[in-house]
Design an enzyme around this catalytic site. Structure first.
Site, PDB file in Angstrom:
ATOM      1  CG  ASP A 149      -7.549   3.644  -1.015  1.00  0.00           C
ATOM      2  OD1 ASP A 149      -7.559   1.736  -1.032  1.00  0.00           O
ATOM      3  OD2 ASP A 149      -6.940   4.175  -0.298  1.00  0.00           O
ATOM      4  N   GLY A 164     -20.528   6.742   2.085  1.00  0.00           N
ATOM      5  CA  GLY A 164     -19.737   7.608   1.174  1.00  0.00           C
ATOM      6  C   GLY A 164     -19.980   8.011  -0.238  1.00  0.00           C
ATOM      7  N   GLY A 190     -17.883   7.849  -3.445  1.00  0.00           N
ATOM      8  CA  GLY A 190     -16.593   7.825  -4.472  1.00  0.00           C
ATOM      9  C   GLY A 190     -16.792   6.547  -5.120  1.00  0.00           C
ATOM     10  CB  VAL A 230     -15.857   1.806  -3.024  1.00  0.00           C
ATOM     11  CG1 VAL A 230     -16.547   0.351  -2.358  1.00  0.00           C
ATOM     12  CG2 VAL A 230     -14.222   1.703  -3.631  1.00  0.00           C
ATOM     13  CB  ALA A 231     -20.069   4.483  -2.002  1.00  0.00           C
ATOM     14  CD1 TRP A 232     -21.582   5.847  -9.933  1.00  0.00           C
ATOM     15  CD2 TRP A 232     -19.768   4.019 -10.426  1.00  0.00           C
ATOM     16  NE1 TRP A 232     -21.621   5.170 -11.175  1.00  0.00           N
ATOM     17  CE2 TRP A 232     -20.473   4.257 -11.535  1.00  0.00           C
ATOM     18  CE3 TRP A 232     -19.191   3.510 -10.136  1.00  0.00           C
ATOM     19  CZ2 TRP A 232     -19.817   3.527 -12.310  1.00  0.00           C
ATOM     20  CZ3 TRP A 232     -18.290   3.116 -11.455  1.00  0.00           C
ATOM     21  CH2 TRP A 232     -18.403   3.320 -12.561  1.00  0.00           C
ATOM     22  CE  LYS A 282      -4.768   0.552  -0.070  1.00  0.00           C
ATOM     23  NZ  LYS A 282      -5.552   0.026  -0.730  1.00  0.00           N
TER      24      LYS A 282
HETATM   25  O1  2IT Z   1      -7.615  -1.821  -0.890  1.00  0.00           O
HETATM   26  C1  2IT Z   1      -7.828  -2.507  -1.987  1.00  0.00           C
HETATM   27  O2  2IT Z   1      -8.299  -3.242  -2.335  1.00  0.00           O
HETATM   28  C2  2IT Z   1      -7.682  -1.427  -3.065  1.00  0.00           C
HETATM   29  N1  2IT Z   1      -7.553  -0.189  -3.207  1.00  0.00           N
HETATM   30  C3  2IT Z   1      -7.494  -1.624  -5.013  1.00  0.00           C
HETATM   31  C4  2IT Z   1      -5.358  -2.179  -4.946  1.00  0.00           C
HETATM   32  C5  2IT Z   1      -5.117  -2.600  -6.444  1.00  0.00           C
HETATM   33  O3  2IT Z   1      -4.368  -2.639  -6.600  1.00  0.00           O
HETATM   34  O4  2IT Z   1      -6.560  -2.876  -6.824  1.00  0.00           O
END
Ligand code: 2IT
Length: 444
Positions: A164, A235, A237, A239-241, A124
């Site tokens: 992210d 949220g 963003g 992911v929520a979408w 990360k």
């Molecule tokens: O938390 C996650 O799994 C992501 N932000 C996606 C990470 C990715 O390499 O696609």
């Protein structure tokens, strides 16, 4: 392994790294019984090795704002573990970013990626740079400055970042462009790229879609139907979408979204052009959801409140870590919620997660539920390596298959009588895969 010993040692070494310690504690408690059935793990100090990242890179990022003033931020990449594949994981740009948060995310990513069935290690990265209120040009200059330092540590078989919080297609484009310029190579070193330069169809939708495939399977296994269920999403963003799109497609009714300013309750359901509007809200760069209520009469904005106070059938935290606490969990349980699936990483506090498991609720952790995002990143890497691209249908089929496999692994390792402890299932399944790979590769 004595969990309390490892934890107190870590606490002493890294005081104040609360998110990291929280993530480690959860995994340790889950895997303790199986770990202790394997004395070879203890001899090889697998757990002590797993909680120490392979390496952490921190660096200064200097960029110029629109007024011509220089700004200084800190950049990070935590390369946590590459036992089963190259480092893989997103990059987060948010004012709250610190080493504790990136270590927790990298640690979680290691097990999540193991669950996807694809060969990816965990990492990360990010920066305390806040995109809020920044101009397009400032974002571009920051992304380029960030890459100027990080690029040497990346590569298609070394470390493959993605998005992210605060990092979407636009930021990936700028970072990848700079990476390409400096390395003089056009390789799959980044996922979430634009479709014209190696991106995969369905990657933007994948985290939300995968989360709903998983949730649907949880409900089906418990004899419940997702159709006509009410859903609280936090949220607004990417992911929520994706979660709102797929939940609606499956016949559920999404009644909330939220931002740092509060939440929107829309009893008519957030569907159709209202879901598209989430993207518009996001791209404004202001990081607030309140304007939704002005645009759609019948919906209400509740300032400084969280959506978990609404009585719903399904709760899907899709915003950030520790966004659902013990009091929220109690309220959801009192309101007879049927299923809680973490879509954000560690969306629930330890207290909330424990309450759900103690009450034998249908509850699953982020590293299982949201793994569809990184899994589709893995599929992007495969397509890049083969120099071809799959249709949306092909990617969706594979994503479906992967989410089912993750669900299956959770059921297999998490069964406790007639209750499925998805937290334990996900942690044990992910851990066993990584631990076995580490054993086979010797003490490195
Ligand atoms: O938390 C996650 O799994 C992501 N932000 C996606 C990470 C990715 O390499 O696609």
């Amino acid at each position: 392994m004595i969990v309390s010993e490892i934890l107190s040692e870590l606490q002493e070494k890294h005081p104040g790294e609360n998110e990291f310690l929280q993530a480690v504690k959860e995994v340790l408690l889950s895997v303790e019984p199986v770990y202790n059935e394997h004395p070879e793990f203890e001899r090889a100090k697998i757990m002590q090795r797993l909680v120490e990242p392979d390496r952490i890179i921190t660096f200064r990022v200097v960029w110029e704002d629109d007024r011509g003033e220089l700004q200084v931020n800190r950049g990070y990449r935590v390369q946590f573990n590459n036992a089963i594949g190259p480092y893989k994981g997103g990059v987060r740009f948010h004012a709250s970013v610190n080493l504790s948060i990136l270590k927790f995310l990298g640690f979680e990513q290691t097990f999540k990626n193991a669950l996807t069935t694809l060969p990816m290690g965990g990492a990360k990265g990010g920066s305390d740079f806040s995109p809020r209120g920044k101009s397009e040009a400032e974002i571009r200059r920051f992304c380029q400055a960030f890459m100027l330092e990080l690029w040497r540590n990346l590569g298609p078989d070394q470390d493959v970042p993605a998005g992210d919080i605060g990092v979407g297609g636009r930021e990936v484009g700028y970072m990848y462009g700079m990476y390409k310029k400096l390395s003089r190579q056009h390789t799959g070193t980044f996922t979430g790229k634009g479709l014209q330069f190696g991106g995969s169809l369905l990657r933007p939708e994948a985290t939300g879609f995968g989360a709903l495939y998983f949730t649907n399977q949880m409900l089906q296994d418990a004899g419940l139907d997702i159709a006509n269920k009410t859903v609280a999403i936090s949220g607004f963003g990417n992911v929520a979408w994706g979660a709102a799109l797929k939940a609606t497609e499956l016949g559920a009714k999404v009644v909330t979204i939220s931002g740092p300013d509060g939440y929107i309750y829309d009893p008519a359901g957030i569907s159709g052009d209202k879901i598209d509007y989430m993207l518009e809200l996001r791209s404004s760069g202001n990081d607030i959801v309140a304007p939704y209520a002005d645009k759609y009469p019948g919906s209400t904005f509740y300032a400084d409140k969280k959506p978990w106070e609404c009585p719903v059938d399904i709760a899907l935290p899709c915003a950030t870590q520790n966004e659902l606490n013990g009091d929220d969990a109690k309220q959801l349980i009192d309101n007879k919620v049927k299923c809680v699936a973490e879509v954000s990483n560690m969306g629930c506090t330890a207290e909330a997660a424990e309450l759900f498991v103690e009450n034998r609720m249908l509850f699953a952790p982020g590293k299982a539920v949201n793994a569809g995002g990184v899994a589709t990143s893995g599929l992007e890497m495969s397509q890049n390596a083969m120099h071809l691209s799959w249709s949306a249908q092909e990617v969706d089929q594979r994503l479906h298959h992967i989410m089912s496999s993750i669900h299956q692994q959770c059921v297999e390792h998490g069964r406790e009588g007639d209750y499925i402890n998805y937290v334990k299932g996900a942690n044990v399944a992910g851990f066993m895969k990584v631990a076995r790979a580490m054993m086979d590769q010797g003490p490195i």
